[in-house]
Write a protein that holds these residues in place. Structure first.
Motif, PDB file in Angstrom:
ATOM      1  N   GLY A 364       0.783  -1.229   0.000  1.00 14.44           N
ATOM      2  CA  GLY A 364       0.000   0.000   0.000  1.00 14.44           C
ATOM      3  C   GLY A 364       0.818   1.285   0.000  1.00 14.44           C
ATOM      4  O   GLY A 364       0.620   2.151  -0.863  1.00 14.44           O
ATOM      5  N   PRO A 365       1.754   1.459   0.934  1.00 11.47           N
ATOM      6  CA  PRO A 365       2.546   2.694   0.939  1.00 11.47           C
ATOM      7  C   PRO A 365       3.323   2.909  -0.362  1.00 11.47           C
ATOM      8  O   PRO A 365       3.411   4.038  -0.851  1.00 11.47           O
ATOM      9  N   MET A 366       3.852   1.819  -0.921  1.00 15.37           N
ATOM     10  CA  MET A 366       4.586   1.929  -2.183  1.00 15.37           C
ATOM     11  C   MET A 366       3.640   2.308  -3.312  1.00 15.37           C
ATOM     12  O   MET A 366       3.960   3.145  -4.165  1.00 15.37           O
ATOM     13  N   ALA A 367       2.462   1.680  -3.333  1.00 16.06           N
ATOM     14  CA  ALA A 367       1.480   1.964  -4.378  1.00 16.06           C
ATOM     15  C   ALA A 367       1.001   3.410  -4.309  1.00 16.06           C
ATOM     16  O   ALA A 367       0.808   4.068  -5.343  1.00 16.06           O
ATOM     17  N   LYS A 368       0.830   3.933  -3.099  1.00 18.83           N
ATOM     18  CA  LYS A 368       0.387   5.328  -2.945  1.00 18.83           C
ATOM     19  C   LYS A 368       1.457   6.292  -3.450  1.00 18.83           C
ATOM     20  O   LYS A 368       1.150   7.306  -4.078  1.00 18.83           O
ATOM     21  N   ALA A 369       2.707   5.969  -3.168  1.00 24.80           N
ATOM     22  CA  ALA A 369       3.798   6.809  -3.673  1.00 24.80           C
ATOM     23  C   ALA A 369       3.860   6.744  -5.193  1.00 24.80           C
ATOM     24  O   ALA A 369       4.068   7.757  -5.871  1.00 24.80           O
ATOM     25  N   MET A 370       3.652   5.552  -5.745  1.00 29.98           N
ATOM     26  CA  MET A 370       3.673   5.385  -7.198  1.00 29.98           C
ATOM     27  C   MET A 370       2.501   6.110  -7.845  1.00 29.98           C
ATOM     28  O   MET A 370       2.651   6.708  -8.919  1.00 29.98           O
ATOM     29  N   GLU A 371       1.339   6.074  -7.218  1.00 26.86           N
ATOM     30  CA  GLU A 371       0.157   6.728  -7.778  1.00 26.86           C
ATOM     31  C   GLU A 371       0.408   8.218  -7.975  1.00 26.86           C
ATOM     32  O   GLU A 371      -0.021   8.804  -8.977  1.00 26.86           O
ATOM     33  N   THR A 372       1.138   8.823  -7.045  1.00 21.38           N
ATOM     34  CA  THR A 372       1.467  10.240  -7.175  1.00 21.38           C
ATOM     35  C   THR A 372       2.554  10.461  -8.210  1.00 21.38           C
ATOM     36  O   THR A 372       2.447  11.344  -9.076  1.00 21.38           O
ATOM     37  N   THR A 373       3.581   9.646  -8.171  1.00 25.26           N
ATOM     38  CA  THR A 373       4.761   9.842  -9.024  1.00 25.26           C
ATOM     39  C   THR A 373       4.470   9.587 -10.492  1.00 25.26           C
ATOM     40  O   THR A 373       5.009  10.278 -11.372  1.00 25.26           O
ATOM     41  N   GLN A 374       3.620   8.609 -10.794  1.00 19.59           N
ATOM     42  CA  GLN A 374       3.404   8.214 -12.187  1.00 19.59           C
ATOM     43  C   GLN A 374       2.834   9.331 -13.056  1.00 19.59           C
ATOM     44  O   GLN A 374       2.921   9.284 -14.275  1.00 19.59           O
ATOM     45  N   THR A 375       2.276  10.359 -12.413  1.00 18.90           N
ATOM     46  CA  THR A 375       1.705  11.451 -13.201  1.00 18.90           C
ATOM     47  C   THR A 375       2.774  12.288 -13.892  1.00 18.90           C
ATOM     48  O   THR A 375       2.469  13.040 -14.813  1.00 18.90           O
ATOM     49  N   GLN A 376       4.028  12.169 -13.451  1.00 19.05           N
ATOM     50  CA  GLN A 376       5.073  13.000 -14.052  1.00 19.05           C
ATOM     51  C   GLN A 376       6.407  12.244 -14.114  1.00 19.05           C
ATOM     52  O   GLN A 376       7.441  12.737 -13.682  1.00 19.05           O
ATOM     53  N   LEU A 377       6.390  11.049 -14.646  1.00 21.91           N
ATOM     54  CA  LEU A 377       7.627  10.284 -14.784  1.00 21.91           C
ATOM     55  C   LEU A 377       8.598  11.027 -15.703  1.00 21.91           C
ATOM     56  O   LEU A 377       8.335  11.218 -16.883  1.00 21.91           O
ATOM     57  N   PHE A 378       9.713  11.433 -15.150  1.00 23.53           N
ATOM     58  CA  PHE A 378      10.671  12.268 -15.880  1.00 23.53           C
ATOM     59  C   PHE A 378      11.551  11.379 -16.766  1.00 23.53           C
ATOM     60  O   PHE A 378      12.235  10.479 -16.271  1.00 23.53           O
ATOM     61  N   PRO A 379      11.562  11.620 -18.078  1.00 25.33           N
ATOM     62  CA  PRO A 379      12.318  10.734 -18.969  1.00 25.33           C
ATOM     63  C   PRO A 379      13.784  11.135 -19.098  1.00 25.33           C
ATOM     64  O   PRO A 379      14.125  12.322 -19.007  1.00 25.33           O
TER      65      PRO A 379
END
Length: 421
Positions: A364-379
């Motif tokens: 859960g904690p990892m998924a919540k962090a990913m849910e926020t981060t995935q909106t702006q994955l820096f290439p």
């Protein structure tokens, strides 16, 4: 007459047997054999991929999938060398940094016309940069990932730190508190060995400081502005003694071991570290004490930071089984399959983040962090010569981290190498 009939029956039996053998041979030749190349570490395990494939083959008994697993370091060259092979691959796993090269060299098939509207709308938007070059798609994203800020809750509590830092300057300030109180000599661990791991950490900080790898024309742009600020931050963290000096030798697994041993208060690493550090007592001395958040931002520049660490599944141009390969890829990347294997990787489908089993479970904690981060994955930069680009940047950043070159001079040298000046 009896002898004639016996011979006739014998010949008929032989003919029937021969016909049966021919029929079986034709049936065997009709079986589609897919050759797949995958990575032997990180993300989905080899056992996971074999189990996924076994389930697919069970549903498609006319398909056989021959799997090959190699270390990440061998993946790029294996894909390149297979182009001229008569027995090449039908499905390959590739890194986010390779689509530009593979597209311009015609290594991977353009599958843009195979991608459905449901795929486009259902997959997290940041994931598409994994497989896209010049507005064309060369596969489907898989293994959605970024680097995150991990912290040791017990160490922060011992230092009297009650709020998790949300900016990189706060991380440094908290680390100085921990160091000054004698709790840890070096509170932060990084993956700063001269390797792609270094570029990934630099990318996170480049993103935090509002910089870019290249400009709109594809020329280096990291040597000034946010790029220079990012490297200056890295060098200063070493000089101040809050970053472990051995970071210049560490890869991600080294960081995981140091953090899991309780020898770091903060660490930047991929999502795979969460389960091993927080949930696995065989791998960690700090089970239950780990926190994870999106990588921080910089005041006035950003609120969070990230790097796209996803991978993609594509079809080599030499494949003679493109339709079957695509069907296999769409199965592996489907939400149903990804949701069944969340122990090793976070799904890339938007609606997966609505599942209580994921969001309220061990990940859960990892998924919540990913849910926020995935909106702006820096290439990292979409350039055909990425291996050379990365090598030049690695070499010169490392020189600065080791105190052999000032940040501005190091980045200028990298840019000059890349542009050929």
């Amino acid at each position: 007459m009896t002898q004639y009939r016996s011979k006739k029956r014998f010949f008929l039996a032989c003919a029937s047997l021969l016909a049966l053998q021919i029929g079986l041979a034709e049936a065997a030749s009709a079986n589609t054999v897919l050759h797949g190349l995958f990575m032997s570490q990180a993300g989905y395990s080899e056992a996971d991929v074999r189990a996924m494939t076994a389930a697919y083959v069970k549903m498609h008994p006319d398909v056989t999938v021959d799997l090959e697993f190699v270390p990440y370091e061998s993946l790029h060259d294996k894909i390149l060398l297979s182009k001229g092979s008569a027995n090449g691959y039908d499905v390959v796993l590739y890194d986010v940094i390779w689509p530009a090269e593979f597209a311009t060299k015609h290594i991977l098939q353009d599958v843009s016309d195979r991608i459905t509207p449901d795929m486009k709308s259902g997959i997290e938007p940041g994931a598409w940069t994994t497989v896209t070059y010049k507005d064309r798609e060369y596969g489907l994203p898989w293994l959605l990932d970024s680097k995150f800020l991990y912290y040791n809750k017990a160490i922060l509590a011992k230092a009297g730190i009650t709020a998790v830092p949300t900016t990189w300057p706060e991380v440094i300030a908290d680390s100085k508190i921990i160091k000054d109180k004698g709790i840890l000599q070096y509170p932060i661990a990084w993956s700063w060995s001269q390797a792609e791991a270094l570029i990934c950490d630099y990318a996170v900080l480049l993103n935090a400081y509002g910089g870019q790898f290249v400009d709109s024309a594809g020329a280096p742009a990291f040597q000034t502005g946010g790029g220079l600020d990012a490297l200056t931050f890295m060098v200063d963290s070493l000089k101040s003694g809050v970053s472990n000096p051995h970071s210049t030798e560490y890869l991600e697994e080294d960081v995981r071991r140091v953090f899991s041993a309780g020898q770091a208060a903060f660490a930047l690493n991929w999502s795979y570290m969460w389960a091993l550090a927080n949930n696995n007592p065989k791998e960690s001395k700090i089970v239950g004490q780990v926190g994870v958040e999106p990588a921080p931002g910089v005041p006035g520049k950003s609120t969070i930071s990230s790097v796209n660490g996803a991978m993609g599944l594509g079809i080599p141009t030499a494949s003679k089984n493109a339709a079957a390969a695509w069907d296999y890829i769409t199965y592996l990347t489907s939400q149903k399959v990804e949701d069944a294997y969340t122990a090793d990787a976070i799904p890339m489908w938007k609606s997966s983040f609505e599942e209580p089993a994921l969001m309220n479970g061990p990940l859960g904690p990892m998924a919540k962090a990913m849910e926020t981060t995935q909106t702006q994955l820096f290439p990292r930069p979409f350039v055909p010569n990425y291996p050379q680009f990365s090598a030049a940047l690695q070499t010169n950043i490392q020189q600065s981290l080791l105190g052999k070159a000032e940040p501005a001079a190091a980045l200028k040298a990298a840019a000059d190498t890349i542009t050929g000046d």
